[in-house]
Design a protein around this motif. Structure first.
Motif, PDB file in Angstrom:
ATOM      1  N   GLN A 240       1.069  -1.163   0.010  1.00 26.23           N
ATOM      2  CA  GLN A 240      -0.078  -0.103  -0.076  1.00 26.23           C
ATOM      3  C   GLN A 240       0.885   1.236   0.005  1.00 26.23           C
ATOM      4  OE1 GLN A 240      -2.880   0.315   3.139  1.00 26.23           O
ATOM      5  NE2 GLN A 240      -3.103   2.507   2.941  1.00 26.23           N
ATOM      6  N   ILE A 241       0.699   2.155  -0.793  1.00 27.27           N
ATOM      7  CA  ILE A 241       1.475   3.240  -0.909  1.00 27.27           C
ATOM      8  C   ILE A 241       0.833   4.523  -0.903  1.00 27.27           C
ATOM      9  CG2 ILE A 241       3.143   2.167  -2.918  1.00 27.27           C
ATOM     10  CD1 ILE A 241       1.678   3.613  -4.843  1.00 27.27           C
ATOM     11  N   ALA A 242      -0.507   4.593  -0.676  1.00 24.20           N
ATOM     12  CA  ALA A 242      -1.381   5.651  -0.200  1.00 24.20           C
ATOM     13  C   ALA A 242      -2.627   5.131   0.272  1.00 24.20           C
ATOM     14  CB  ALA A 242      -1.663   6.641  -1.354  1.00 24.20           C
ATOM     15  N   THR A 243      -3.701   5.921   0.800  1.00 25.12           N
ATOM     16  CA  THR A 243      -4.844   5.275   1.525  1.00 25.12           C
ATOM     17  C   THR A 243      -5.783   4.378   0.525  1.00 25.12           C
ATOM     18  OG1 THR A 243      -4.950   7.326   2.581  1.00 25.12           O
ATOM     19  CG2 THR A 243      -6.938   6.015   2.339  1.00 25.12           C
ATOM     20  N   ASN A 244      -5.753   4.571  -0.840  1.00 22.62           N
ATOM     21  CA  ASN A 244      -6.521   3.937  -1.809  1.00 22.62           C
ATOM     22  C   ASN A 244      -5.501   3.313  -2.959  1.00 22.62           C
ATOM     23  OD1 ASN A 244      -9.037   4.146  -0.461  1.00 22.62           O
ATOM     24  ND2 ASN A 244      -9.016   6.377  -1.379  1.00 22.62           N
TER      25      ASN A 244
ATOM     26  N   MET B 250       7.370 -10.999 -15.359  1.00 19.10           N
ATOM     27  CA  MET B 250       7.146 -10.331 -14.227  1.00 19.10           C
ATOM     28  C   MET B 250       5.997  -9.297 -14.660  1.00 19.10           C
ATOM     29  SD  MET B 250       8.215  -8.943 -11.570  1.00 19.10           S
ATOM     30  CE  MET B 250       9.860  -9.704 -11.384  1.00 19.10           C
ATOM     31  N   GLN B 251       5.066  -9.169 -13.583  1.00 21.40           N
ATOM     32  CA  GLN B 251       3.834  -8.567 -13.673  1.00 21.40           C
ATOM     33  C   GLN B 251       3.805  -7.406 -12.678  1.00 21.40           C
ATOM     34  OE1 GLN B 251       0.581 -11.617 -13.044  1.00 21.40           O
ATOM     35  NE2 GLN B 251       1.508 -12.544 -14.955  1.00 21.40           N
ATOM     36  N   LEU B 252       3.737  -6.185 -13.109  1.00 23.34           N
ATOM     37  CA  LEU B 252       3.721  -5.159 -12.191  1.00 23.34           C
ATOM     38  C   LEU B 252       2.399  -4.319 -12.464  1.00 23.34           C
ATOM     39  CD1 LEU B 252       7.196  -3.603 -13.224  1.00 23.34           C
ATOM     40  CD2 LEU B 252       6.570  -5.152 -11.225  1.00 23.34           C
ATOM     41  N   ARG B 253       1.828  -3.808 -11.538  1.00 27.42           N
ATOM     42  CA  ARG B 253       0.511  -3.055 -11.291  1.00 27.42           C
ATOM     43  C   ARG B 253       0.629  -1.854 -10.491  1.00 27.42           C
ATOM     44  NH1 ARG B 253      -0.493  -8.458 -10.793  1.00 27.42           N
ATOM     45  NH2 ARG B 253      -1.646  -8.051  -8.565  1.00 27.42           N
ATOM     46  N   LEU B 254      -0.289  -0.914 -10.780  1.00 24.73           N
ATOM     47  CA  LEU B 254      -0.683   0.199 -10.053  1.00 24.73           C
ATOM     48  C   LEU B 254      -2.246   0.250  -9.869  1.00 24.73           C
ATOM     49  CD1 LEU B 254      -0.047   2.420  -8.210  1.00 24.73           C
ATOM     50  CD2 LEU B 254      -0.286   4.001 -10.329  1.00 24.73           C
ATOM     51  N   GLU B 255      -2.719  -0.027  -8.545  1.00 22.50           N
ATOM     52  CA  GLU B 255      -4.363  -0.188  -8.639  1.00 22.50           C
ATOM     53  C   GLU B 255      -4.664   1.078  -7.678  1.00 22.50           C
ATOM     54  OE1 GLU B 255      -4.806  -3.923  -6.998  1.00 22.50           O
ATOM     55  OE2 GLU B 255      -4.057  -5.157  -8.512  1.00 22.50           O
ATOM     56  N   ARG B 256      -5.835   1.517  -8.060  1.00 20.99           N
ATOM     57  CA  ARG B 256      -6.632   2.357  -7.189  1.00 20.99           C
ATOM     58  C   ARG B 256      -7.917   1.708  -6.753  1.00 20.99           C
ATOM     59  NH1 ARG B 256     -10.363   6.411  -6.583  1.00 20.99           N
ATOM     60  NH2 ARG B 256      -9.440   8.247  -5.319  1.00 20.99           N
TER      61      ARG B 256
ATOM     62  N   PHE C 187     -11.701   1.294  -5.766  1.00 25.80           N
ATOM     63  CA  PHE C 187     -12.830   2.027  -6.141  1.00 25.80           C
ATOM     64  C   PHE C 187     -13.307   2.775  -5.161  1.00 25.80           C
ATOM     65  CE2 PHE C 187     -17.239   2.958  -7.426  1.00 25.80           C
ATOM     66  CZ  PHE C 187     -17.011   3.352  -8.650  1.00 25.80           C
ATOM     67  N   THR C 188     -13.393   4.222  -5.369  1.00 25.55           N
ATOM     68  CA  THR C 188     -13.757   5.259  -4.153  1.00 25.55           C
ATOM     69  C   THR C 188     -14.186   6.341  -4.690  1.00 25.55           C
ATOM     70  OG1 THR C 188     -13.297   5.942  -1.961  1.00 25.55           O
ATOM     71  CG2 THR C 188     -11.429   5.808  -3.577  1.00 25.55           C
ATOM     72  N   LYS C 189     -15.234   7.007  -4.320  1.00 27.15           N
ATOM     73  CA  LYS C 189     -15.657   8.263  -4.732  1.00 27.15           C
ATOM     74  C   LYS C 189     -15.803   8.255  -6.188  1.00 27.15           C
ATOM     75  CE  LYS C 189     -13.227  10.922  -1.052  1.00 27.15           C
ATOM     76  NZ  LYS C 189     -12.371  12.022  -0.808  1.00 27.15           N
ATOM     77  N   GLY C 190     -16.398   7.305  -6.653  1.00 25.68           N
ATOM     78  CA  GLY C 190     -16.633   7.120  -8.068  1.00 25.68           C
ATOM     79  C   GLY C 190     -15.420   6.877  -8.995  1.00 25.68           C
ATOM     80  N   LEU C 191     -14.360   6.631  -8.458  1.00 25.07           N
ATOM     81  CA  LEU C 191     -13.131   6.244  -9.411  1.00 25.07           C
ATOM     82  C   LEU C 191     -12.263   5.123  -9.036  1.00 25.07           C
ATOM     83  CD1 LEU C 191     -11.241   7.249 -11.628  1.00 25.07           C
ATOM     84  CD2 LEU C 191     -10.106   8.757  -9.994  1.00 25.07           C
ATOM     85  N   GLY C 192     -11.866   4.475 -10.078  1.00 25.17           N
ATOM     86  CA  GLY C 192     -11.153   3.106  -9.617  1.00 25.17           C
ATOM     87  C   GLY C 192     -10.300   3.079 -11.113  1.00 25.17           C
ATOM     88  N   PHE C 193      -8.911   2.660 -10.799  1.00 22.67           N
ATOM     89  CA  PHE C 193      -8.283   2.345 -12.153  1.00 22.67           C
ATOM     90  C   PHE C 193      -7.009   1.145 -11.933  1.00 22.67           C
ATOM     91  CE2 PHE C 193      -6.291   6.071 -10.497  1.00 22.67           C
ATOM     92  CZ  PHE C 193      -4.935   5.639 -10.316  1.00 22.67           C
TER      93      PHE C 193
END
Length: 202
Positions: free
Chosen positions: A118-122, A177-183, A185-191
């Motif tokens: 986890q690198i930030a709240t979401n 090697m699989q790398l991902r950045l995930e957000r 889904f909160t406040k109507g946005l996720g990616f």
């Protein structure tokens, strides 16, 4: 195919596929997780390979008829009646396919290990390494190919008839090697952004 010496593929009752997986929080803070797993995964035998073997069986001839004079150069006069077999050419082949007597279902051994931080709240950043090692995958080879160069003898049939063995002895190796950045889904946005660097060999 009645009367032909074609035997069905025996049922393989030894396809045991154990799986193992783990995950733990090394920092005990709920922000970092390490995951891994290993398992056997069986595949199926492609029916197209079996159909090709049957279609090329010695002594078995088949003809495809298209009701289109542009393709057959024949008058479009028999449909919907059945054409007279005596008016159709019979074609043979100098190549036929052989099924392997030792064919078994292909399978892969798959292993993965990775970490998610986890690198930030979401936001989270997962990184995973995936390895796949596969055995018994399909391949074809001419078992009556010339021996010893362009003028050498044919090992099985002196006339040089191509004998294509439908074998399941191929090996595959895949590393990723699989790398991902995930957000989340909160406040109507996720990616999710993903990048995979991989190689495959057989």
């Amino acid at each position: 195919l009645r009367g032909k010496n074609i035997k069905p593929l025996p049922t393989d009752k030894t396809n045991i596929s154990p799986r193992f997986g783990f995950s733990f929080d090394p920092m005990s803070d709920g922000k970092t997780v390490v995951r891994g797993g290993y398992g056997f995964y069986y595949d199926t035998i492609a029916t197209t390979d079996l159909r090709t073997t049957v279609a090329g069986y010695p002594g078995l001839f088949w003809i495809q008829i298209a009701n289109d004079s542009r393709l057959t150069n024949r008058p479009n006069d028999f449909f919907p009646n059945i054409p007279n077999p005596s008016t159709l050419p019979e074609e043979g082949s100098t190549t036929f396919n052989l099924p392997s007597r030792t064919t078994k279902h292909p399978y892969t051994q798959q292993a993965t290990v990775g970490v998610q931080q986890q690198i930030a709240t979401n936001f989270a950043f997962p990184a995973d390494y995936v390895h796949m090692f596969g055995l018994r995958f399909p391949r074809t080879r001419n078992v009556n190919a010339r021996m010893g160069g362009a003028t050498g003898p044919f090992p099985l049939i002196a006339s040089g008839t191509r004998m294509i063995l439908a074998d399941y002895g191929n090996i595959i190796k895949i590393n990723q090697m699989q790398l991902r950045l995930e957000r989340r889904f909160t406040k109507g946005l996720g990616f999710l952004f993903g990048y995979t660097l991989g190689s495959a060999n057989s």
